[in-house]
Enzyme design. Structure first.
Site, PDB file in Angstrom:
ATOM      1  N   LYS A  41       0.806  -1.226   0.000  1.00 38.26           N
ATOM      2  CA  LYS A  41       0.000   0.000   0.000  1.00 38.26           C
ATOM      3  C   LYS A  41       0.839   1.277   0.000  1.00 38.26           C
ATOM      4  O   LYS A  41       0.298   2.358  -0.195  1.00 38.26           O
ATOM      5  CB  LYS A  41      -0.953  -0.003   1.191  1.00 38.26           C
ATOM      6  CG  LYS A  41      -1.971  -1.126   1.142  1.00 38.26           C
ATOM      7  CD  LYS A  41      -2.988  -0.923   0.040  1.00 38.26           C
ATOM      8  CE  LYS A  41      -4.113  -1.952   0.168  1.00 38.26           C
ATOM      9  NZ  LYS A  41      -5.186  -1.735  -0.785  1.00 38.26           N
TER      10      LYS A  41
HETATM   11  C1  LIG Z   1      -2.530  -7.552   2.927  1.00 35.61           C
HETATM   12  C2  LIG Z   1      -3.028  -7.158   1.582  1.00 35.61           C
HETATM   13  N1  LIG Z   1      -3.521  -5.965   1.401  1.00 35.61           N
HETATM   14  C3  LIG Z   1      -3.951  -5.591   0.189  1.00 35.61           C
HETATM   15  C4  LIG Z   1      -3.892  -6.404  -0.919  1.00 35.61           C
HETATM   16  C5  LIG Z   1      -4.378  -5.961  -2.254  1.00 35.61           C
HETATM   17  O1  LIG Z   1      -5.197  -4.946  -2.055  1.00 35.61           O
HETATM   18  P1  LIG Z   1      -5.897  -4.117  -3.156  1.00 35.61           P
HETATM   19  O2  LIG Z   1      -6.899  -4.999  -3.805  1.00 35.61           O
HETATM   20  O3  LIG Z   1      -6.539  -3.056  -2.329  1.00 35.61           O
HETATM   21  O4  LIG Z   1      -4.882  -3.594  -4.094  1.00 35.61           O
HETATM   22  C6  LIG Z   1      -3.409  -7.616  -0.785  1.00 35.61           C
HETATM   23  C7  LIG Z   1      -3.333  -8.442  -1.977  1.00 35.61           C
HETATM   24  O5  LIG Z   1      -2.720  -9.389  -2.141  1.00 35.61           O
HETATM   25  C8  LIG Z   1      -2.976  -8.020   0.483  1.00 35.61           C
HETATM   26  O6  LIG Z   1      -2.489  -9.232   0.622  1.00 35.61           O
END
Ligand SMILES: Cc1ncc(COP(=O)(O)O)c(C=O)c1O
Length: 455
Positions: A41
Site C-alpha cells: 500500500k
Molecule cells: C494484505 C493485503 N492488502 C492488500 C492487498 C491488495 O489490495 P488491493 O486490492 O486493495 O490492491 C493484498 C493483496 O494481495 C494483500 O495481501
C-alpha cells in the site's frame, strides 16, 4: 544512496519459492513487504497523494482523510509525514492497538468508530470519513474509488514484474482488497502481454470468487486473513480479465504462511497464505504444461506474530489441525500434555505470576506443584494482595491462591462445565488422574463458536 524513504517505494525483489509441490511449475513471489512502510500500500499512498497534488485537490499543508486501519493507512501516513500533510484516519474499534500505535507515531490523527454497523449507517467507518471530509474540507482519499490506486500498479508493479521475469510469465495470482492491485495488473498485462492469466485468490467467505464464477454477488461470511476479500465488488475493481478464481479457507492460508516462513524463510502476512495456497493449486492444476507463476507477499508477517504465528491463537480460532475427542477435552485450548499450559509454582513470587499473565495474555494461572494442580491464582487474587501491602509482589503464590477449581472427567456433560463456570470457578479436565487442561469461560465461548461455525 537515496534521498529519502519515498524513493525506496517499489522495485521490490522477486524471489522463487521452492518449498511447495508445484508439479513442475515455477512459483515466484514479489516481496511487497520490503516497501518502507511494510506493504504494497505504500505504492498507492504515494500515487494517490501525488495525483491529488498534481490536480490541485491537495494544497501544501492540507489535510487528508481515509477510512482504514490497515496498510493503506500506513502508506498514506508515511507519505503524508514526509510531504507535510495532515492525515485523519477513521478506524473501526476492532482494530489492533499495535497498528493504531504505529499510525499515531507517524503523526496520523485517529478517530474511532463502531465496528458493528454496516454500509449506510452514519457510524460506518467509510460513511463517517466521507461526512467528515464534506464538513471539514479535508480530501477524502477513498482507495475504493480512487483511479490513482490501480494506476500505481499499472505503472509500477506490473512493469516491475514483467522486467523481473524477463518477459516470461504465464500467470499472476492476486488477492483483492480494494481491487487496485488486480485491476492495475490486469490493465498493464492486457496491453503488454494479454496471454498472462490473472488468477484471483479469495478467502472463503468473500463474495468475489463467486462473482467471478456466476456474475452475482452472494452473501458474505467471515474470514480471518487480513487485507483481502470483500462483501461487495469495489467500484475500482475490474475482474473482467480474471481467468480463474480459487477459494482458500483460513486454515489452509495460515498453514501456508507458516510453511513459507519455516521452509523458505519468508515472514509474510496472513493474506500471502491465501495467495500462495491458491498459486500452488493453480500450478498443480496445470501440471500438463509447467508454468511460470508470480504471486504477492503484500505485507510482512511481523505484525501478525501474535496471531498467525502463534499456536494458541490458532487453537482459539479452531484452526490448529488436531483430532477431536468428542468430549470436554475439545474445550481445552492450552493442553498440559502439549506443554501449552502456562502455570506457576506455589513458591513463585506474585511478581512471576503477574509477568506470566501479562506475557501470555491470560487472566488466571494454574498453580502446579510437581505436576499436580494445587490451586488457581487470578487477577482478582493479585489485586487483593496488591492493595493489602507494599511488598505484595514478593509474596509467594501459595499465600493468595484459591481453590476455585472443580475437577471434571473428560466424559462429563457440557452442562456440568456450564455450572462450574457459572459458579465463578475454573473447570479442570483430568483424565485418569492426569491433568489435561483448564477450561475458562472464554475457552467455552471459543469452543461453542467453533462448533456453530462447523454446522
Ligand atoms: C494484505 C493485503 N492488502 C492488500 C492487498 C491488495 O489490495 P488491493 O486490492 O486493495 O490492491 C493484498 C493483496 O494481495 C494483500 O495481501
Amino acid at each position: 544512496m537515496t534521498r529519502g524513504m519515498l524513493d525506496l517505494i517499489g522495485n521490490t525483489p522477486l524471489v522463487q519459492v521452492t518449498c511447495f509441490d508445484t508439479a513442475g511449475s515455477e512459483l515466484w513471489v514479489k516481496l511487497e513487504s520490503q516497501n518502507p512502510g511494510g506493504s504494497i500500500k505504500d505504492r498507492i499512498g504515494l500515487s494517490m497523494i501525488s495525483a491529488a497534488e498534481a490536480d490541485g485537490r491537495l494544497q501544501p499543508g492540507g489535510r487528508l482523510i481515509e477510512a482504514t486501519a490497515g496498510n493503506t493507512g500506513l502508506g498514506l501516513a508515511l507519505v503524508a509525514a514526509l510531504r507535510g500533510y495532515k492525515l485523519t484516519l477513521v478506524i473501526p474499534d476492532k482494530m489492533s492497538q499495535e497498528k493504531v500505535t504505529h499510525l499515531k507515531a507517524l503523526g496520523a490523527e485517529v478517530i474511532w468508530t463502531r465496528s458493528d454497523v454496516g454500509k449506510g449507517h452514519p457510524a460506518y467507518y467509510q460513511d463517517m470519513a466521507q461526512r467528515i471530509a464534506r464538513e471539514s474540507g479535508a480530501l477524502y482519499v477513498n482507495q475504493f474509488e480512487n483511479p490513482a490506486n490501480p494506476l500505481a500498479h499499472e505503472t509500477t508493479t506490473g512493469p516491475e514484474i514483467w522486467a523481473q521475469t524477463g518477459g516470461q510469465l504465464d500467470a499472476i495470482v492476486c488477492g483483492v482488497g480494494s481491487g487496485g492491485t488486480l485491476t492495475g495488473l490486469s490493465r498493464y498485462f492486457a496491453r503488454v502481454a494479454p496471454e498472462v492469466e490473472i488468477v484471483l485468490a479469495d478467502p472463503r467467505g468473500s463474495v468475489l470468487a463467486g462473482y467471478v464464477a456466476t456474475g452475482t454477488v452472494g452473501i458474505a461470511g467471515s474470514w480471518l486473513v487480513e487485507g483481502i476479500g470483500e462483501d461487495f465488488v469495489p467500484p475500482i475493481c475490474d475482474l473482467s480479465r480474471v481467468t480463474s478464481a480459487y477459494v482458500v479457507d483460513d486454515a489452509e492460508a495460515f498453514a501456508t504462511v507458516r510453511t513459507l516462513l519455516a521452509r523458505a524463510g519468508i515472514l509474510a502476512g496472513s493474506s500471502s497464505g491465501t495467495l500462495i495456497a491458491a498459486a500452488v493449486r493453480y500450478c498443480r492444476d496445470h501440471a500438463d504444461r509447467p508454468r511460470k507463476v508470480v504471486s504477492i507477499v503484500a505485507d510482512s508477517g511481523a505484525k501478525y506474530l501474535s496471531k498467525a504465528y502463534r499456536d494458541e491463537w490458532l487453537a482459539d480460532q479452531g484452526l490448529l489441525q488436531r483430532p477431536g475427542f468428542g468430549d470436554l477435552r475439545d474445550v481445552v485450548t492450552r493442553r498440559a500434555v502439549d506443554a501449552q499450559l502456562v502455570a506457576v509454582a506455589p513458591d513463585d513470587a506474585l511478581r512471576v505470576a503477574y509477568a506470566r499473565m501479562r506475557l501470555h495474555d491470560v487472566s488466571q494461572l494454574p498453580v502446579m506443584d510437581r505436576g499436580a494442580l494445587t490451586g488457581i491464582v487470578d487477577e482478582s487474587d493479585l489485586l487483593v494482595a496488591a492493595l493489602a501491602g507494599e511488598r505484595a509482589f514478593d509474596r509467594p503464590v501459595r499465600d493468595v491462591m484459591t481453590r476455585k477449581v472443580e475437577t471434571l472427567a473428560p466424559e462429563a456433560p457440557l452442562t456440568d462445565l456450564v455450572r462450574v463456570l457459572g459458579e465463578g470457578k475454573v473447570g479442570v479436565v483430568v483424565e485418569k488422574g492426569v491433568l489435561f487442561g483448564l477450561v475458562t469461560r472464554i475457552d467455552l465461548v471459543n469452543y461453542l463458536r467453533r462448533r456453530a461455525a462447523a454446522v
